[in-house]
Design a protein around this motif. Structure first.
Motif, PDB file in Angstrom:
ATOM      1  N   THR A  38      -5.444  32.117  37.176  1.00 57.40           N
ATOM      2  CA  THR A  38      -5.816  30.819  36.602  1.00 57.40           C
ATOM      3  C   THR A  38      -5.393  30.679  35.141  1.00 57.40           C
ATOM      4  OG1 THR A  38      -7.729  30.878  38.028  1.00 57.40           O
ATOM      5  CG2 THR A  38      -7.761  29.221  36.301  1.00 57.40           C
ATOM      6  N   GLY A  39      -5.638  31.737  34.369  1.00 63.07           N
ATOM      7  CA  GLY A  39      -5.325  31.669  32.939  1.00 63.07           C
ATOM      8  C   GLY A  39      -3.837  31.439  32.701  1.00 63.07           C
ATOM      9  N   THR A  40      -3.009  32.133  33.461  1.00 59.14           N
ATOM     10  CA  THR A  40      -1.551  32.007  33.317  1.00 59.14           C
ATOM     11  C   THR A  40      -1.102  30.624  33.795  1.00 59.14           C
ATOM     12  OG1 THR A  40      -1.412  34.339  33.862  1.00 59.14           O
ATOM     13  CG2 THR A  40       0.642  33.125  33.857  1.00 59.14           C
ATOM     14  N   TYR A  41      -1.656  30.211  34.915  1.00 59.74           N
ATOM     15  CA  TYR A  41      -1.327  28.896  35.478  1.00 59.74           C
ATOM     16  C   TYR A  41      -1.566  27.796  34.447  1.00 59.74           C
ATOM     17  CZ  TYR A  41      -2.600  24.597  37.947  1.00 59.74           C
ATOM     18  OH  TYR A  41      -2.732  23.290  38.329  1.00 59.74           O
ATOM     19  N   LYS A  42      -2.718  27.885  33.783  1.00 56.23           N
ATOM     20  CA  LYS A  42      -3.083  26.862  32.801  1.00 56.23           C
ATOM     21  C   LYS A  42      -2.120  26.866  31.614  1.00 56.23           C
ATOM     22  CE  LYS A  42      -6.431  23.955  32.007  1.00 56.23           C
ATOM     23  NZ  LYS A  42      -7.786  24.506  31.874  1.00 56.23           N
ATOM     24  N   LYS A  43      -1.739  28.067  31.183  1.00 53.98           N
ATOM     25  CA  LYS A  43      -0.816  28.156  30.050  1.00 53.98           C
ATOM     26  C   LYS A  43       0.536  27.531  30.397  1.00 53.98           C
ATOM     27  CE  LYS A  43      -2.764  32.302  27.942  1.00 53.98           C
ATOM     28  NZ  LYS A  43      -2.562  33.726  27.707  1.00 53.98           N
ATOM     29  N   ILE A  44       1.042  27.862  31.587  1.00 57.53           N
ATOM     30  CA  ILE A  44       2.353  27.321  31.989  1.00 57.53           C
ATOM     31  C   ILE A  44       2.250  25.796  32.094  1.00 57.53           C
ATOM     32  CG2 ILE A  44       4.180  27.356  33.732  1.00 57.53           C
ATOM     33  CD1 ILE A  44       3.006  30.061  34.665  1.00 57.53           C
ATOM     34  N   LEU A  45       1.164  25.325  32.708  1.00 57.04           N
ATOM     35  CA  LEU A  45       0.977  23.880  32.887  1.00 57.04           C
ATOM     36  C   LEU A  45       0.977  23.151  31.540  1.00 57.04           C
ATOM     37  CD1 LEU A  45       0.223  21.484  34.789  1.00 57.04           C
ATOM     38  CD2 LEU A  45      -2.166  22.091  34.407  1.00 57.04           C
ATOM     39  N   LEU A  46       0.276  23.727  30.563  1.00 56.72           N
ATOM     40  CA  LEU A  46       0.185  23.058  29.263  1.00 56.72           C
ATOM     41  C   LEU A  46       1.521  23.084  28.513  1.00 56.72           C
ATOM     42  CD1 LEU A  46      -3.374  24.237  28.259  1.00 56.72           C
ATOM     43  CD2 LEU A  46      -2.675  21.896  28.762  1.00 56.72           C
ATOM     44  N   VAL A  47       2.237  24.201  28.607  1.00 57.46           N
ATOM     45  CA  VAL A  47       3.563  24.246  27.967  1.00 57.46           C
ATOM     46  C   VAL A  47       4.467  23.220  28.642  1.00 57.46           C
ATOM     47  CG1 VAL A  47       5.636  25.640  27.591  1.00 57.46           C
ATOM     48  CG2 VAL A  47       3.396  26.645  27.193  1.00 57.46           C
ATOM     49  N   MET A  48       4.370  23.146  29.962  1.00 58.50           N
ATOM     50  CA  MET A  48       5.177  22.195  30.731  1.00 58.50           C
ATOM     51  C   MET A  48       4.908  20.761  30.275  1.00 58.50           C
ATOM     52  SD  MET A  48       4.829  21.706  34.840  1.00 58.50           S
ATOM     53  CE  MET A  48       5.724  20.395  35.682  1.00 58.50           C
ATOM     54  N   ILE A  49       3.644  20.417  30.147  1.00 60.91           N
ATOM     55  CA  ILE A  49       3.289  19.049  29.745  1.00 60.91           C
ATOM     56  C   ILE A  49       3.807  18.728  28.336  1.00 60.91           C
ATOM     57  CG2 ILE A  49       1.313  17.559  29.148  1.00 60.91           C
ATOM     58  CD1 ILE A  49      -0.162  18.880  31.535  1.00 60.91           C
ATOM     59  N   GLU A  50       3.581  19.657  27.408  1.00 58.43           N
ATOM     60  CA  GLU A  50       4.033  19.406  26.032  1.00 58.43           C
ATOM     61  C   GLU A  50       5.553  19.272  25.979  1.00 58.43           C
ATOM     62  OE1 GLU A  50       2.060  18.626  23.629  1.00 58.43           O
ATOM     63  OE2 GLU A  50       0.249  19.124  24.743  1.00 58.43           O
ATOM     64  N   SER A  51       6.215  20.129  26.721  1.00 56.83           N
ATOM     65  CA  SER A  51       7.668  20.134  26.731  1.00 56.83           C
ATOM     66  C   SER A  51       8.210  18.813  27.305  1.00 56.83           C
ATOM     67  CB  SER A  51       8.085  21.342  27.570  1.00 56.83           C
ATOM     68  OG  SER A  51       9.433  21.392  27.728  1.00 56.83           O
ATOM     69  N   LEU A  52       7.664  18.387  28.437  1.00 54.73           N
ATOM     70  CA  LEU A  52       8.135  17.147  29.070  1.00 54.73           C
ATOM     71  C   LEU A  52       7.755  15.923  28.239  1.00 54.73           C
ATOM     72  CD1 LEU A  52       7.289  18.034  32.778  1.00 54.73           C
ATOM     73  CD2 LEU A  52       9.577  17.737  31.831  1.00 54.73           C
ATOM     74  N   GLU A  53       6.585  15.954  27.627  1.00 55.96           N
ATOM     75  CA  GLU A  53       6.184  14.802  26.801  1.00 55.96           C
ATOM     76  C   GLU A  53       7.068  14.700  25.562  1.00 55.96           C
ATOM     77  OE1 GLU A  53       1.934  14.695  26.193  1.00 55.96           O
ATOM     78  OE2 GLU A  53       1.606  14.023  28.247  1.00 55.96           O
ATOM     79  N   ASN A  54       7.491  15.839  25.038  1.00 54.43           N
ATOM     80  CA  ASN A  54       8.419  15.810  23.898  1.00 54.43           C
ATOM     81  C   ASN A  54       9.727  15.129  24.295  1.00 54.43           C
ATOM     82  OD1 ASN A  54       7.005  16.856  21.794  1.00 54.43           O
ATOM     83  ND2 ASN A  54       7.762  18.941  22.019  1.00 54.43           N
ATOM     84  N   ILE A  55      10.222  15.469  25.486  1.00 59.06           N
ATOM     85  CA  ILE A  55      11.472  14.838  25.940  1.00 59.06           C
ATOM     86  C   ILE A  55      11.243  13.340  26.120  1.00 59.06           C
ATOM     87  CG2 ILE A  55      13.219  14.717  27.758  1.00 59.06           C
ATOM     88  CD1 ILE A  55      12.709  17.639  28.366  1.00 59.06           C
ATOM     89  N   MET A  56      10.104  12.994  26.734  1.00 55.45           N
ATOM     90  CA  MET A  56       9.810  11.571  26.983  1.00 55.45           C
ATOM     91  C   MET A  56       9.756  10.789  25.665  1.00 55.45           C
ATOM     92  SD  MET A  56       6.532   9.976  29.008  1.00 55.45           S
ATOM     93  CE  MET A  56       5.308  10.357  27.760  1.00 55.45           C
ATOM     94  N   LYS A  57       9.145  11.397  24.655  1.00 56.41           N
ATOM     95  CA  LYS A  57       8.965  10.667  23.397  1.00 56.41           C
ATOM     96  C   LYS A  57      10.206  10.681  22.513  1.00 56.41           C
ATOM     97  CE  LYS A  57       4.077  11.729  23.147  1.00 56.41           C
ATOM     98  NZ  LYS A  57       3.216  12.842  22.754  1.00 56.41           N
ATOM     99  N   TYR A  58      10.912  11.819  22.518  1.00 57.48           N
ATOM    100  CA  TYR A  58      11.980  11.966  21.525  1.00 57.48           C
ATOM    101  C   TYR A  58      13.380  12.152  22.081  1.00 57.48           C
ATOM    102  CZ  TYR A  58       7.849  13.041  18.753  1.00 57.48           C
ATOM    103  OH  TYR A  58       6.619  12.991  18.165  1.00 57.48           O
TER     104      TYR A  58
END
Lengths: 174, 132
Positions: A38-58
């Protein structure tokens, strides 16, 4: 026997709000097939979201940009042994490279405690950009990963460069 | 004034801030499409509540409890959540001691750490409560 690196997600194309939702669904389905704590899953998910949102915004220049036709952002998550690599690539204007590079270099000089301090400083004092980012995305990714951020800029024409970012997340024991 | 209620959706949290009881809850996933629009309404409500309930002493009678039960949130949401907590914490100036309960899943070290970081950033103690 050495296991081959395993691709959990591979995507290339425009990144919009709904795309991120679809990729999150895909990630959840795929990752559970391979078993993850669970802990690893959450970390990957959050990095994924930040990474994709950065692309979406910038970094999404795919639409109606005659100067940069046919360059889709790309995103992948690959598992190799006990490490996950979250990689993204998108177009940035060359003018923004200096600022971006200076932020990434700064983050890479900090240890975990330093990143935490920088996070606190930014979340309490940082200003929101005109695109709604709080300047926290890269810091959040560095905080989660605990490893140096790997990145490159490759010029693609007079005005734009391809920005590649790789964040690594180690499988943890919880 | 009315309580502030927002039903959760796939990527937006359930928000239930009840002015009559002083119990405020934020629960679920926070990655709304328009983060600023989502939280600016909530922050506006808190400022209105401060005028009508904190300055008049009514909130001191009910007390304030903020229950945060997030599954995950994006960094832009964190910034607004911090702003909301900061406003609530500032009400100690009206003789109210807001209680901030930060719930987390035992297997999710990241969510607990996020709460600790916000607590440190605000220099205000949260109660950390395990959900498992």
């Amino acid at each position: 026997m050495e296991l081959e690196p395993l691709t959990i997600i591979e995507y290339s194309g425009a990144i919009r709000y709904d795309t991120i939702g679809e990729l999150i669904h895909q990630f959840k389905q795929n990752i559970h097939l391979h078993g993850v704590q669970t802990g690893t899953y959450k970390k990957i998910l959050l990095v994924m979201i930040e990474s994709l949102e950065n692309i979406m915004k910038y970094g999404d220049y795919t639409v109606n940009d005659d100067e940069m036709p046919g360059f889709d952002p790309s995103f992948s998550i690959v598992k190799d042994k006990n490490q996950y690599t979250i990689a993204s690539r998108n177009i940035v204007e060359k003018d923004s490279i200096a600022t971006l590079e200076s932020r990434l270099n700064h983050l890479n000089t900090l240890n975990q405690q330093g990143i935490k301090e920088f996070y606190k400083e930014t979340i309490t004092n940082g200003k929101f950009s005109h695109l709604g980012g709080a300047g926290l995305g890269l810091i959040e990714m560095a905080k989660i990963s605990g490893k140096k951020i790997e990145y490159t800029f490759h010029p693609v024409n007079e005005k734009y460069a391809a920005f590649s970012l790789r964040i690594r997340v180690e499988e943890s024991n919880n | 004034m009315k309580s502030f209620y927002y039903e959760s959706s796939e990527y937006a949290p359930r928000v239930d801030f009840n002015n009559l009881t002083g119990v405020f809850e934020l629960e679920g996933i926070s990655r709304p499409e328009n983060v600023s629009a989502f939280y600016i309404d909530l922050i506006g409500w808190l400022k209105e509540y401060e005028q009508g309930w904190c300055k008049t002493g009514r909130a001191a009678e009910t007390g304030i409890v903020l229950n945060i039960k997030l599954t995950y949130c994006n960094s832009a949401s964190s910034k607004y959540i911090l702003q909301a907590i900061e406003i609530i914490v500032s009400w100690k100036n009206y003789g109210i001691l807001p209680r901030i309960n930060w719930y987390y899943d035992e297997s999710d070290e990241k969510m607990k750490e996020d709460g600790q970081d916000l607590s440190d950033a605000l220099d205000y103690g949260f109660n950390f409560i395990s959900l498992t």
